[in-house]
Enzyme design. Structure first.
Site, short mmCIF file in Angstrom:
data_model
loop_
_atom_site.label_atom_id
_atom_site.label_comp_id
_atom_site.label_asym_id
_atom_site.label_seq_id
_atom_site.Cartn_x
_atom_site.Cartn_y
_atom_site.Cartn_z
CG ASP A 218 -1.61 1.25 1.50
OD1 ASP A 218 -2.39 1.64 0.62
OD2 ASP A 218 -1.38 1.87 2.56
CG ASP B 30 -1.57 7.67 0.27
OD1 ASP B 30 -0.84 8.67 0.26
OD2 ASP B 30 -2.23 7.29 -0.72
N GLY C 280 -5.32 3.25 -3.94
CA GLY C 280 -6.52 3.88 -4.47
C GLY C 280 -6.18 4.91 -5.53
CE LYS D 90 -5.12 -0.65 -1.66
NZ LYS D 90 -4.31 -0.18 -0.53
CG ASP E 288 -2.30 2.23 6.38
OD1 ASP E 288 -2.81 3.25 6.87
OD2 ASP E 288 -2.31 2.01 5.16
CG ASN F 41 -7.99 0.26 1.39
OD1 ASN F 41 -7.23 0.34 2.36
ND2 ASN F 41 -7.83 1.01 0.33
#
Length: 273
Positions: free
Chosen positions: A12, A14, A47, A200, A223, A226
């Site tokens: 991921d 962010d 995203g 995802k 984190d 999602n």
């Protein structure tokens, strides 16, 4: 190291790849470059659209048609050179329903099209939508559904508001759309809606299948809620120390935070020789 070697790491972006100031830590850069030198595939999963992921690919040195990203929250799997491997879009009728739902509740709402453009029917653009567009190097088009082609499809829709507003509306969105679309809280201020075959986790499973990899050869790091779908597929699931309780609950290992060399710690434990 586990018995099976990790051959793909899904990360991921962010609050995972990036520190809280939006930077890639030097330790993260070193670890990822070492893994690439071992022929481990590093797949950034976000995203964000590809245009918003590309600066990080460039910084990490992830190049060429055999490297991949999972973009738009799993709505698109693309090579880093922009070849579409798979896409799961939302049809025009559902795009219209989502827009109408948001308007009726005066909820800020935008969509992302397959070409990474951000489109909203909101004439007063919510500040966070503008920030997202800037971060992702995307333009913003203000368009009503009737102003777009009848066959216009979207990669995802995003309700954008304060965490309190989304806390209050989330159950309504699930009730209205959850039976036939994939609804997921991507962050405190983002509630995303996608094709039910997107997400995802599904995208990671599809990409691993294309590459002939078993779940035990895949590690996922994230984190947020999602990211949990990725954790359920990957043989090794790593939650960041700054992650949500939900993410940590579904992880095999909780590493240090995104500001404290958490990525490097996970790579040292599971990936690097």
């Amino acid at each position: 190291m586990d018995e099976m070697t990790i051959k793909l790491v899904a990360i991921d972006i962010d609050d995972t790849l990036l520190s809280s100031t939006g930077k890639i830590l030097p330790s993260t850069l070193t670890s990822i470059r070492a893994a690439l030198a071992q022929d481990v595939k590093i797949v950034l999963c976000s995203g964000r659209p590809l245009a918003g992921i590309r600066p990080f690919l460039n910084e990490l040195g992830i190049t060429g048609p055999e490297q991949y990203v999972i973009a738009n929250g799993g709505g698109m799997i693309e090579s880093v050179t922009g070849q579409v491997v798979a896409k799961h879009l939302i049809n025009n009728a559902d795009y219209r329903r989502l827009t109408a739902f948001a308007k009726a509740r005066q909820l800020p709402f935008n969509v992302v099209d397959p070409d990474s453009e951000i489109i909203t029917a909101d004439h007063d653009i919510y500040w966070l939508i503008a920030v997202q567009a800037w971060e992702n190097k995307a333009g913003i088009l203000v368009r009503e559904p009737d102003e777009l082609p009848a066959d216009f499809q979207i990669a995802k829709g995003v309700f954008v508001a304060s965490s309190e507003t989304l806390d209050n509306i989330e159950a309504d969105v699930y009730r209205e759309f959850g039976e036939y679309l994939y609804v997921v809280r991507a962050a405190r201020q983002f509630l995303e809606v996608m094709n039910p075959n997107a997400g995802k986790g599904q995208a990671l499973q599809d990409l691993a299948g294309k590459l002939g990899l078993q779940p035990d050869e895949v590690m996922a790091i994230g984190d947020e809620g999602n990211d949990v779908a990725m954790f359920k597929f990957a043989g090794t699931a790593v939650a960041m120390g700054n992650g949500t309780a939900e993410a940590k609950e579904h992880a095999n290992f909780v590493t240090s935070s995104n500001n404290d060399d958490g990525i490097a710690e996970a790579f040292d434990k599971y990936v690097l020789d």
